[in-house]
Design a protein around this motif. Structure first.
Motif, PDB file in Angstrom:
ATOM      1  N   GLU A  69      -1.566  -3.685  22.220  1.00 21.74           N
ATOM      2  CA  GLU A  69      -1.555  -2.910  20.910  1.00 21.74           C
ATOM      3  C   GLU A  69      -2.822  -2.001  20.567  1.00 21.74           C
ATOM      4  O   GLU A  69      -2.730  -0.952  20.027  1.00 21.74           O
ATOM      5  CB  GLU A  69      -1.418  -3.749  19.560  1.00 21.74           C
ATOM      6  N   LYS A  84      -3.231   1.006  23.962  1.00 29.21           N
ATOM      7  CA  LYS A  84      -2.273   1.912  23.901  1.00 29.21           C
ATOM      8  C   LYS A  84      -2.005   2.410  25.413  1.00 29.21           C
ATOM      9  O   LYS A  84      -1.915   3.890  25.547  1.00 29.21           O
ATOM     10  CB  LYS A  84      -2.570   2.926  23.014  1.00 29.21           C
ATOM     11  N   GLY A  85      -2.096   1.459  26.459  1.00 31.44           N
ATOM     12  CA  GLY A  85      -1.641   1.933  28.035  1.00 31.44           C
ATOM     13  C   GLY A  85      -2.815   1.941  28.693  1.00 31.44           C
ATOM     14  O   GLY A  85      -2.616   1.890  29.902  1.00 31.44           O
ATOM     15  N   ASP A  86      -3.924   1.981  28.030  1.00 33.74           N
ATOM     16  CA  ASP A  86      -5.231   1.905  28.956  1.00 33.74           C
ATOM     17  C   ASP A  86      -5.497   0.439  29.202  1.00 33.74           C
ATOM     18  O   ASP A  86      -6.274  -0.265  28.916  1.00 33.74           O
ATOM     19  CB  ASP A  86      -6.495   2.676  28.338  1.00 33.74           C
ATOM     20  N   GLY A  95      -0.321  -0.221  31.415  1.00 36.60           N
ATOM     21  CA  GLY A  95       0.705  -0.335  30.290  1.00 36.60           C
ATOM     22  C   GLY A  95       0.887  -1.907  30.173  1.00 36.60           C
ATOM     23  O   GLY A  95       0.410  -2.791  30.891  1.00 36.60           O
ATOM     24  N   ALA A 101       2.105   0.597  26.616  1.00 39.52           N
ATOM     25  CA  ALA A 101       1.546   1.366  25.776  1.00 39.52           C
ATOM     26  C   ALA A 101       1.894   0.952  24.368  1.00 39.52           C
ATOM     27  O   ALA A 101       0.981   1.179  23.633  1.00 39.52           O
ATOM     28  CB  ALA A 101       1.594   2.758  25.868  1.00 39.52           C
ATOM     29  N   ASN A 102       2.806   0.298  24.072  1.00 41.70           N
ATOM     30  CA  ASN A 102       3.426   0.031  22.869  1.00 41.70           C
ATOM     31  C   ASN A 102       4.595  -1.327  23.195  1.00 41.70           C
ATOM     32  O   ASN A 102       4.810  -1.581  23.971  1.00 41.70           O
ATOM     33  CB  ASN A 102       3.904   1.001  22.088  1.00 41.70           C
ATOM     34  N   ASN A 130       8.114  -0.591  24.837  1.00 35.66           N
ATOM     35  CA  ASN A 130       8.161  -0.317  26.425  1.00 35.66           C
ATOM     36  C   ASN A 130       9.247  -1.510  26.745  1.00 35.66           C
ATOM     37  O   ASN A 130       9.325  -2.572  26.052  1.00 35.66           O
ATOM     38  CB  ASN A 130       6.720  -0.763  27.066  1.00 35.66           C
TER      39      ASN A 130
END
Length: 359
Positions: free
Chosen positions: A213, A216-218, A283, A285-286, A289
């Motif tokens: 959360e 965000k993908g990192d 990921g 990212a959220n 997905n």
């Protein structure tokens, strides 16, 4: 004339399969739902997949890319369905009216989706088209830019189940021209229960939800997110999956042996976290997905429903589905497919085994 293959779906797997099979000499037509055409403008404009990695390198000209389903599948010998599980039911209804004798439909992957297609085909009197499904995509692959496919590795073996299972040898022979390392399993139930994604995605998604959360993908899912505690949850889910397979009398093996990456081990952590190809993957990212939206309601929840119908306890799977529902703010039990949607509701164990064997 080259053999025509239709690929339904222009996502990660669809791009990789289209480029790979074109390089192998097949005439490939890709199909995408009109609602998603704008997401693939580069592909539709040039009909080229820029391929990198384990399946080859180059700019691969695809025979055709279309939003016309009838045009895509007409004359195809094999139809590969490479779409998320939540699309299976609607696509099966659309495809049923265009199916031709002699065609094969294969879902890459299925997680029981083949049962939906088979049921919908029979509804309109199509009793002559077998439906196959694989336990995972043939490739570890990602789209890294518009129409640009990176294939990190191939999955070998690629497990295949067929309904009716009495057609398995015939169908594997035909599919073997497309993919290497195909391995037959007893039925589409056995194949669906061999799916890797619910096992290796869901525990990491649930137990790393806060990190996902915020990042965000990192976030490197298979290294940062595959800690010892996550591995213990992964192994517990795998044990429950094996108990379901045992109830059906099907062959079973631990998930670590099915990943098919560069590391061979009995340890799921070593197989996943030590593989340099998996290490590249970032990921989700959220919570929208597919690791959440597909693998929880259409993966684990489906397994748990099947287990419950045939008296197998799955407390860890159940807890993951319940927590996933809370995290996603959706009821993963109800949005996933029911046994009725699969066409197997209220069947005894023996009736179900007979149905998937003989149709």
């Amino acid at each position: 004339m080259s053999e025509k293959i239709a690929i339904l779906g222009c996502g990660n797997g669809g791009h990789a399969a289209a480029a790979d099979l074109t390089l192998k000499g097949f005439e490939v037509t890709m199909y995408e739902d009109p609602a998603f055409k704008d997401q693939h403008q580069e592909l539709f404009k040039h009909k080229i997949v820029h391929l990198q990695g384990a399946a080859g390198t180059g700019d691969i000209k695809i025979h055709d890319v279309t939003t016309n389903l009838e045009q895509a599948v007409k004359g195809a010998t094999i139809i590969l369905v490479v779409v998320p599980a939540f699309v299976h039911a609607s696509l099966a209804k659309k495809l049923a009216i265009y199916i031709e004798p002699g065609q094969i439909v294969c879902l890459l992957p299925g997680t029981f989706g083949s049962l939906i297609f088979y049921k919908e085909f029979k509804k309109v009197g199509v009793n002559y088209v077998p439906v196959a499904e694989s336990h995972t995509l043939p490739y570890a692959t990602r789209l890294i830019a518009p129409a640009t496919s990176l294939v990190m590795s191939r999955f070998n073996p690629l497990k295949i189940g067929v309904i009716p299972a009495n057609k398995t040898d015939e169908i594997l022979t035909r599919l073997s021209h497309l993919f290497d390392g195909l391995e037959a399993v007893e039925s589409v139930i056995a194949c669906g229960l061999s799916s890797l994604n619910p096992i290796i995605h869901v525990p990491g998604c649930i137990l790393n939800a806060g990190r996902i959360e915020i990042a965000k993908g990192d976030f490197h899912f298979y290294t940062e997110g595959f800690s010892d505690s996550v591995v213990r949850a992964t192994e517990a889910i795998d044990n429950e999956r094996i108990h379901i397979l045992k109830q059906f009398g099907y062959a079973h093996d631990i998930a670590a042996h099915g990943v098919g990456g560069s590391i061979q081990s009995d340890s799921i952590k070593e197989v996943i976290a030590s593989d340099p190809n998996f290490a590249k993957i970032t990921g989700p990212a959220n919570f929208k997905n597919r690791y959440y939206a597909e693998d929880i309601p259409f993966g684990l929840a489906s397994w748990a429903k099947l287990a419950n119908a045939y008296d197998v306890a799955t407390p860890i799977m159940d807890s993951m589905v319940n927590l996933g529902s809370l995290i996603m703010e959706e009821d993963c039990w109800s949005i996933g497919r029911s046994l009725g949607e699969l066409g197997i509701e209220d069947m005894s164990l023996e009736d179900l085994k007979n149905y998937v064997q003989n149709g």
